[in-house]
Design an enzyme around this catalytic site. Structure first.
Site, PDB file in Angstrom:
ATOM      1  N   LYS A   1      -6.810  -8.178  -1.956  1.00  0.00           N
ATOM      2  CA  LYS A   1      -8.020  -8.183  -2.782  1.00  0.00           C
ATOM      3  C   LYS A   1      -8.329  -9.616  -3.204  1.00  0.00           C
ATOM      4  O   LYS A   1      -7.400 -10.381  -3.510  1.00  0.00           O
ATOM      5  CB  LYS A   1      -7.808  -7.350  -4.057  1.00  0.00           C
ATOM      6  CG  LYS A   1      -7.620  -5.875  -3.819  1.00  0.00           C
ATOM      7  CD  LYS A   1      -7.213  -5.179  -5.107  1.00  0.00           C
ATOM      8  CE  LYS A   1      -6.948  -3.691  -4.844  1.00  0.00           C
ATOM      9  NZ  LYS A   1      -6.115  -3.086  -5.888  1.00  0.00           N
TER      10      LYS A   1
ATOM     11  N   LYS B   1       0.857  -1.178   0.000  1.00  0.00           N
ATOM     12  CA  LYS B   1       0.000   0.000   0.000  1.00  0.00           C
ATOM     13  C   LYS B   1       0.895   1.230   0.000  1.00  0.00           C
ATOM     14  O   LYS B   1       1.425   1.630   1.036  1.00  0.00           O
ATOM     15  CB  LYS B   1      -0.898  -0.018   1.237  1.00  0.00           C
ATOM     16  CG  LYS B   1      -1.940   1.064   1.235  1.00  0.00           C
ATOM     17  CD  LYS B   1      -2.934   0.845   2.373  1.00  0.00           C
ATOM     18  CE  LYS B   1      -4.030   1.890   2.338  1.00  0.00           C
ATOM     19  NZ  LYS B   1      -3.500   3.259   2.473  1.00  0.00           N
TER      20      LYS B   1
ATOM     21  N   LYS C   1      -3.201  -2.256   7.711  1.00  0.00           N
ATOM     22  CA  LYS C   1      -2.270  -1.179   8.054  1.00  0.00           C
ATOM     23  C   LYS C   1      -1.142  -1.682   8.954  1.00  0.00           C
ATOM     24  O   LYS C   1      -1.271  -2.716   9.607  1.00  0.00           O
ATOM     25  CB  LYS C   1      -3.021  -0.073   8.788  1.00  0.00           C
ATOM     26  CG  LYS C   1      -4.176   0.511   7.990  1.00  0.00           C
ATOM     27  CD  LYS C   1      -3.695   1.491   6.985  1.00  0.00           C
ATOM     28  CE  LYS C   1      -4.380   2.820   7.234  1.00  0.00           C
ATOM     29  NZ  LYS C   1      -3.961   3.866   6.364  1.00  0.00           N
TER      30      LYS C   1
END
Ligand SMILES: [Zn+2]
Length: 690
Positions: free
Chosen positions: A307, A130, A331
């Site tokens: 995903k 990310k 996270k």
């Protein structure tokens, strides 16, 4: 690096093409190929120098044959200033954000929901990094980049196409690998604009050298860069894009990673760290591995994205009102440490402003050893209630620069003294003053050696006179040895003097002298920017150069005429007139004249008073002028370009497809001119009824 044998071969090949059109097209393909090798594949074949040669050849050919320039040419990345700001665009589909997870429980809960939604089937997951940046949506039609938009509120975003076009990592035109299918008719690509950590640190150094506040993290500098209205400024920011979402109605893909592979084959940059996980345990491994290894990456990530890989399964799971049910952002936790505060030192900025810096017992935090951390100002020190000898807590979230978040009060010694403001400049001992209306303290000595060093850095920086080979160590030595007392003294350095500076030899001394000599033919706006007048950034400097065309004229300008310029308000106008009334300016002017500058005219427009005091609105697309040119013309004739039509508008210049502004002008009785009538007005052939 390209082998020496390959490049001349290419040069020869294209030289044989007698027809410029063919050579131009070959050069464009070759440059686009190198952009792709550099940004998407990370395997450059040629040196920067060779790349620049190709670019220069293309630019030369195009300027000899302007009829052959096409919008997708790599030379056409930088467009006009966006005087009307960013237009809002509606996204073709909602740009959803992801649900966040912070621990193992969240991740297994997500997995259970997915398995339930798939009626017991266990899916494959795509796991990716990310990137911590700003997300965007690119739209390609028939292979051409037609739009780039920020996420905005998810429904509508800003049209930032002009800024994104300047990023060399983004192909203006997609080219398929030989063995792949051609680009689909319509292609939507989601991606993240980011800045590498090393690029960010260099950018921040420049930012500080220019007397601006350093930014906390790469994400903030990306966001700030994308908001610039001048694409030429954006092109100088080290921005990169990574693409992570594929969508095309014409060419659906069976899985998410198939979409990514296809994007890569089209020359778009995708991350090489994406993996397919067959089980949720593999997903967790991926997350934990990158939490431990995040600091080995040359860019910041704040988690991993998971995903469901199959698009059929994604459709089955569907979306909630806010987020897809088939994806989750896992996270990382913020990186924390505690250490001893040894003391507080001070940095003196270009304008003399003091910045307190925490001097810390070195501590390892998130891949870097932290020895110092900025405390911003004394309000911050009071807020944190810091005392000498405190044990302080440090945190590094998405921020590259660690923050002092507080003191461990229980561990404070009983007689510890609070950190207070100094009474005099810690560098030169001069008196301090508080800038009116600001929390900052400033050294009153214009020759404070630290401030002078920062001024020189700014003067020589890329946006200013761009003097190569003048690093901060050299600047320190030049000032410490008394060879340079103010930036302009650089122009009077002799090779002999330079030889007395540590690290200089005959050759490097000569090189620097040449670089300094070359700076004398910079453009006026760069010199104005380099002066380091408070609040005068690159874009304001350009406005001033355009309006006044001459430094001495600018120095004599009245505050009223400055205030009326776009980009210049009362505060900036005040700072400009203050600067030009100082003793330093008079000494600088004398030295400038002696140095014999041959400034390039940035704007060869005739100056006059034909539009004195008029407020002019330009709307629609013009044929004879670019937006920048017509605004420059208005300015050079004493007028003021303005963005919206009001009763105060003197007249409107309208081109094709002028919209609401035309109606507004009609309803207020404001005259509307065509471009031709505007030219006639300038030539004095027509007059406005008043
Ligand atoms: Zn000082």
């Amino acid at each position: 690096m390209l082998t020496a044998a390959l490049r001349p071969a290419f040069a020869q090949k294209i030289r044989k093409m007698a027809v410029p059109k063919q050579e131009i097209e070959a050069l464009r393909r070759e440059i686009a190929r190198h952009d792709r090798l550099y940004y998407a594949d990370g395997t450059p074949e040629i040196s920067d120098f060779d790349y620049d040669q190709l670019f220069k050849r293309l630019r030369d050919l195009e300027s000899a044959h302007p009829e052959l320039i096409t919008p997708d040419s790599v030379t056409q990345r930088i467009g006009d200033v966006l005087t009307e700001g960013f237009a809002s665009v509606k996204h073709p589909f909602p740009m959803l954000s992801l649900q966040n997870s912070y621990d193992l429980d969240d991740i297994s809960e997500f997995h259970h929901r997915v398995v339930n939604g798939l009626e017991g089937d266990s899916p494959e997951y795509s796991c990716e990094l990310k990137f911590d940046g700003v997300s965007l949506l690119l739209t390609y039609e028939a292979g051409f980049l037609i739009r780039a938009a920020t996420r905005g509120d998810g429904e509508k975003g800003d049209n930032i196409t002009a800024n994104i076009r300047t990023l060399k990592g983004i192909p203006l035109r997609l080219s398929a690998d030989q063995d792949e299918a051609s680009p689909p008719k319509t292609l939507f690509v989601r991606g993240e604009v980011y800045m590498r950590t090393d690029d960010f640190l260099a950018f921040n150094d420049e930012q500080v050298a220019e007397g601006k506040k350093p930014l906390a993290n790469p994400r903030n500098s990306v966001a700030g860069s994308l908001k610039l209205l001048d694409p030429s400024l954006v092109s100088r920011r080290p921005l990169r894009v990574v693409c992570y979402g594929y969508d095309s109605p014409d060419k659906p893909m069976p899985s998410h990673v198939d979409g990514l592979a296809f994007l890569k084959s089209l020359g778009l940059p995708v991350s090489s760290e994406t993996r397919v996980a067959k089980t949720i345990e593999e997903v967790i491994d991926f997350w934990q591995k990158w939490e431990a290894q995040r600091d080995t990456l040359p860019f910041e990530i704040d988690g991993v994205v998971v995903k469901v890989n199959s698009l059929a399964q994604q459709r089955k799971l569907g979306i909630t009102s806010r987020a897809p049910r088939w994806a989750i952002a896992c996270k990382f936790s913020a990186r924390q440490a505690t250490t001893l505060l040894n003391g507080v030192s001070f940095q003196v900025g270009r304008t003399g402003v003091l910045t307190p810096v925490a001097e810390l017992e070195p501590v390892f935090l998130g891949g870097i050893t932290v020895k110092r951390a900025t405390l911003h100002n004394f309000d911050e020190i009071r807020r944190l209630d810091l005392h000498y000898g405190d044990i302080v807590t440090l945190e590094r979230g998405g921020d590259v620069i660690p923050k002092v978040t507080g003191a461990v009060v229980e561990k404070r010694k009983r007689n510890a003294k609070a950190i207070t403001e100094p009474n005099s400049c810690p560098v030169c001992g001069s008196a301090l003053e508080r800038v009116h209306g600001e929390v900052a303290l400033r050294c009153t000595n214009p020759q404070d050696p630290e401030a002078v060093k920062r001024q020189i850095e700014h003067f020589a920086s890329r946006g200013a006179l761009d003097i190569a080979g003048l690093g901060s160590e050299t600047i320190d030595s030049l000032v410490d040895l008394g060879l340079v007392k103010e930036p302009i003294d650089l122009f009077f350095l002799t090779p002999k003097q330079l030889l007395s500076v540590p690290g200089f030899a005959q050759k490097s001394a000569e090189k620097l002298i040449v670089a300094v000599e070359e700076a004398k033919s910079a453009s006026l706006d760069r010199l104005i920017f380099g002066l380091g007048i408070r609040f005068v950034g690159e874009s304001t400097a350009r406005t001033l150069a355009t309006q006044f065309g001459d430094l001495e004229l600018l120095a004599k300008a009245q505050i009223e005429s400055l205030e009326n310029l776009p980009d210049v308000g009362p505060r900036v106008a005040q700072a400009i007139t203050e600067y030009f009334s100082t003793k330093q300016w008079r000494s600088l002017l004398a030295k400038l004249q002696r140095a014999d500058f041959q400034l390039k005219d940035t704007n060869a427009v005739e100056r006059g008073t034909k539009l004195e005091g008029m407020a002019v609105v330009v709307t629609g697309s013009l044929e004879m002028y670019s937006r920048e040119e017509i605004e420059r013309t208005i300015l050079s004739q004493g007028g003021k370009p303005s963005g919206s039509v009001s009763k105060k508008t003197s007249f409107v210049v309208a081109g094709e497809k002028a919209g609401s502004k035309l109606e507004k002008a009609a309803s207020l009785g404001v005259p509307v001119l065509t471009e031709e009538q505007f030219n006639q007005l300038l030539r004095g052939e027509i007059k406005l009824d008043s």
